[in-house]
Design a protein around this motif. Structure first.
Motif, PDB file in Angstrom:
ATOM      1  N   GLN A  45       0.847  -1.206   0.000  1.00  0.00           N
ATOM      2  CA  GLN A  45       0.000   0.000   0.000  1.00  0.00           C
ATOM      3  C   GLN A  45       0.878   1.250   0.000  1.00  0.00           C
ATOM      4  OE1 GLN A  45      -2.329   0.720   3.686  1.00  0.00           O
ATOM      5  NE2 GLN A  45      -4.084   0.729   2.324  1.00  0.00           N
ATOM      6  N   GLU A  68      -4.576   3.874 -13.589  1.00  0.00           N
ATOM      7  CA  GLU A  68      -3.740   3.311 -12.531  1.00  0.00           C
ATOM      8  C   GLU A  68      -3.399   1.856 -12.868  1.00  0.00           C
ATOM      9  OE1 GLU A  68      -3.948   3.738  -8.028  1.00  0.00           O
ATOM     10  OE2 GLU A  68      -5.225   1.985  -8.378  1.00  0.00           O
ATOM     11  N   GLY A  70      -2.096  -1.218 -11.096  1.00  0.00           N
ATOM     12  CA  GLY A  70      -1.800  -1.782  -9.770  1.00  0.00           C
ATOM     13  C   GLY A  70      -2.639  -1.102  -8.704  1.00  0.00           C
ATOM     14  N   PHE A  72      -4.555  -2.912  -5.996  1.00  0.00           N
ATOM     15  CA  PHE A  72      -4.501  -3.573  -4.684  1.00  0.00           C
ATOM     16  C   PHE A  72      -5.788  -3.260  -3.913  1.00  0.00           C
ATOM     17  CE2 PHE A  72      -2.108  -3.814  -0.395  1.00  0.00           C
ATOM     18  CZ  PHE A  72      -2.240  -5.185  -0.317  1.00  0.00           C
ATOM     19  N   TYR A  75      -5.918   2.259  -1.959  1.00  0.00           N
ATOM     20  CA  TYR A  75      -5.531   3.545  -1.354  1.00  0.00           C
ATOM     21  C   TYR A  75      -5.182   4.596  -2.417  1.00  0.00           C
ATOM     22  CZ  TYR A  75      -4.068   6.688   2.357  1.00  0.00           C
ATOM     23  OH  TYR A  75      -3.988   7.753   3.229  1.00  0.00           O
ATOM     24  N   ASP A  94      -5.925  -4.234 -12.471  1.00  0.00           N
ATOM     25  CA  ASP A  94      -5.356  -5.187 -11.511  1.00  0.00           C
ATOM     26  C   ASP A  94      -5.758  -6.604 -11.937  1.00  0.00           C
ATOM     27  OD1 ASP A  94      -4.145  -4.495  -8.406  1.00  0.00           O
ATOM     28  OD2 ASP A  94      -4.662  -6.586  -8.835  1.00  0.00           O
ATOM     29  N   VAL A  95      -5.099  -7.600 -11.321  1.00  0.00           N
ATOM     30  CA  VAL A  95      -5.445  -8.998 -11.618  1.00  0.00           C
ATOM     31  C   VAL A  95      -6.144  -9.673 -10.437  1.00  0.00           C
ATOM     32  CG1 VAL A  95      -3.716  -9.463 -13.398  1.00  0.00           C
ATOM     33  CG2 VAL A  95      -3.071  -9.648 -10.986  1.00  0.00           C
ATOM     34  N   PHE A 140      -0.494   6.258 -13.136  1.00  0.00           N
ATOM     35  CA  PHE A 140       0.303   5.831 -11.975  1.00  0.00           C
ATOM     36  C   PHE A 140       0.662   4.367 -12.183  1.00  0.00           C
ATOM     37  CE2 PHE A 140       0.126   4.346  -7.332  1.00  0.00           C
ATOM     38  CZ  PHE A 140       1.434   4.732  -7.077  1.00  0.00           C
ATOM     39  N   ASP A 142       2.210   1.062 -10.608  1.00  0.00           N
ATOM     40  CA  ASP A 142       2.541   0.493  -9.293  1.00  0.00           C
ATOM     41  C   ASP A 142       2.136  -0.987  -9.262  1.00  0.00           C
ATOM     42  OD1 ASP A 142       3.327   0.250  -6.651  1.00  0.00           O
ATOM     43  OD2 ASP A 142       1.478   1.109  -5.835  1.00  0.00           O
ATOM     44  N   ASP A 144       3.542  -5.128 -11.036  1.00  0.00           N
ATOM     45  CA  ASP A 144       4.734  -5.985 -11.107  1.00  0.00           C
ATOM     46  C   ASP A 144       5.894  -5.214 -11.750  1.00  0.00           C
ATOM     47  OD1 ASP A 144       2.874  -6.118 -13.337  1.00  0.00           O
ATOM     48  OD2 ASP A 144       4.307  -7.506 -14.259  1.00  0.00           O
TER      49      ASP A 144
HETATM   50  C1  LIG Z   1       2.048  -2.568  -5.068  1.00  0.00           C
HETATM   51  S1  LIG Z   1       0.421  -3.169  -5.299  1.00  0.00           S
HETATM   52  C2  LIG Z   1      -0.470  -1.703  -5.685  1.00  0.00           C
HETATM   53  C3  LIG Z   1      -0.675  -0.835  -4.459  1.00  0.00           C
HETATM   54  C4  LIG Z   1      -1.735   0.229  -4.652  1.00  0.00           C
HETATM   55  N1  LIG Z   1      -1.329   1.195  -5.659  1.00  0.00           N
HETATM   56  C5  LIG Z   1      -2.087   0.913  -3.347  1.00  0.00           C
HETATM   57  O1  LIG Z   1      -1.978   2.132  -3.229  1.00  0.00           O
HETATM   58  O2  LIG Z   1      -2.470   0.226  -2.391  1.00  0.00           O
HETATM   59  C6  LIG Z   1       0.555  -4.014  -6.820  1.00  0.00           C
HETATM   60  C7  LIG Z   1      -0.741  -4.529  -7.433  1.00  0.00           C
HETATM   61  O3  LIG Z   1      -0.442  -4.903  -8.777  1.00  0.00           O
HETATM   62  C8  LIG Z   1      -1.232  -5.997  -9.124  1.00  0.00           C
HETATM   63  N2  LIG Z   1      -0.593  -6.689 -10.255  1.00  0.00           N
HETATM   64  C9  LIG Z   1       0.486  -7.496 -10.257  1.00  0.00           C
HETATM   65  N3  LIG Z   1       0.757  -7.928 -11.491  1.00  0.00           N
HETATM   66  C10 LIG Z   1      -0.164  -7.364 -12.309  1.00  0.00           C
HETATM   67  C11 LIG Z   1      -0.409  -7.412 -13.711  1.00  0.00           C
HETATM   68  N4  LIG Z   1       0.362  -8.132 -14.536  1.00  0.00           N
HETATM   69  N5  LIG Z   1      -1.454  -6.707 -14.193  1.00  0.00           N
HETATM   70  C12 LIG Z   1      -2.240  -5.956 -13.376  1.00  0.00           C
HETATM   71  N6  LIG Z   1      -2.052  -5.875 -12.045  1.00  0.00           N
HETATM   72  C13 LIG Z   1      -1.035  -6.571 -11.520  1.00  0.00           C
HETATM   73  C14 LIG Z   1      -1.312  -6.844  -7.847  1.00  0.00           C
HETATM   74  O4  LIG Z   1      -2.458  -7.679  -7.871  1.00  0.00           O
HETATM   75  C15 LIG Z   1      -1.344  -5.761  -6.774  1.00  0.00           C
HETATM   76  O5  LIG Z   1      -2.677  -5.491  -6.386  1.00  0.00           O
END
Ligand SMILES: C[S@@+](CC[C@H](N)C(=O)[O-])C[C@H]1O[C@@H](n2cnc3c(N)ncnc32)[C@H](O)[C@@H]1O
Length: 219
Positions: A45, A68, A70, A72, A75, A94-95, A140, A142, A144
């Motif tokens: 986060q 955006e 990523g 999660f 937030y 996101d996935v 943004f 954020d 992988d």
């Molecule tokens: C660091 S977290 C994001 C945190 C978020 N921005 C926050 O403020 O809480 C990374 C997110 O990227 C997602 N993710 C990972 N690989 C992905 C992909 N190939 N495509 C889309 N989302 C992905 C994960 O499921 C995770 O929720």
């Protein structure tokens, strides 16, 4: 070379700086608490000070369309959505259905659910399918880390001139400048940092906020 003009940010100084910015509200505090309950993944986060900065930046840029990569538990998406211009939209990639279910709940509580479209799919597919219009005002990144350069390359051509892309974790807990660290994620972060620095389409700065945040503005 001139002495670098910087301060060492001790934990006390960091706490002081955070205490003098806009604090999280009740919904954001709830989201921090719920996310903490997930265990060590909660470290993904973004921090409240970074979130406050992103809301401000979104307002300053006058964002009508944001993306955006990523989301999660939501937030950063709440922070961006709150800064959108009237009628503005945020596309979230996101996935994870499980983590974004928490985000959806808090979007409703924050009163921003109507401004957000969530796509559950690999982000590269969502980005590649985006039309050129409407242009992106703010993005943004954020997710992988090995995907960062590809995400950036899909986003920059779709940014309007004066639009910005934010890239998270660019100082990677401080190890990015340690050449002995060759972990896959560290190498990926170095790759995107070198890529942005060599990109004439943008002007960029690396901010030492939280885990490091690059702002690149399209010329
Ligand atoms: C660091 S977290 C994001 C945190 C978020 N921005 C926050 O403020 O809480 C990374 C997110 O990227 C997602 N993710 C990972 N690989 C992905 C992909 N190939 N495509 C889309 N989302 C992905 C994960 O499921 C995770 O929720």
């Amino acid at each position: 070379m001139a002495e670098p003009k910087s301060v060492v940010v001790t934990p006390e100084l960091h706490a002081y700086a955070v205490a003098h910015g806009t604090p999280p509200d009740d919904v954001q505090r709830s989201l921090i608490e719920v996310t903490a309950g997930l265990g060590s993944v909660s470290g993904m986060q973004i921090s409240p000070d970074q979130g406050a900065f992103m809301t401000l930046l979104t307002k300053i840029v006058g964002v009508r369309f944001a993306v955006e990569v990523g989301t999660f538990t939501g937030y950063s998406s709440i922070c961006i959505a709150r800064g959108l211009a009237t009628g503005g939209r945020l596309l979230c990639c996101d996935v994870s259905e499980e983590w974004t279910a928490i985000a959806r709940d808090h979007w409703v509580r924050a009163g921003v659910a109507e401004r957000i479209d969530l796509r559950i799919a690999p982000a590269i597919e969502t980005l590649q399918a985006l039309p050129a219009d409407p242009p992106i005002d703010l993005a943004f990144i954020d997710a992988d880390k090995p995907g960062y350069v590809d995400y950036y390359e899909e986003i920059v051509p779709r940014l309007r001139p004066g639009g910005v892309v934010l890239i998270d974790n660019v100082l990677w807990s401080g190890v990015v400048a340690d050449p002995t660290n060759t972990d896959e994620n560290t190498v990926a972060i170095r790759a995107v940092n070198d890529h942005v620095a060599a990109d004439d389409r943008v002007e960029a700065v690396v901010l030492p906020i939280a885990d490091g945040l690059t702002i690149a503005r399209k010329r």
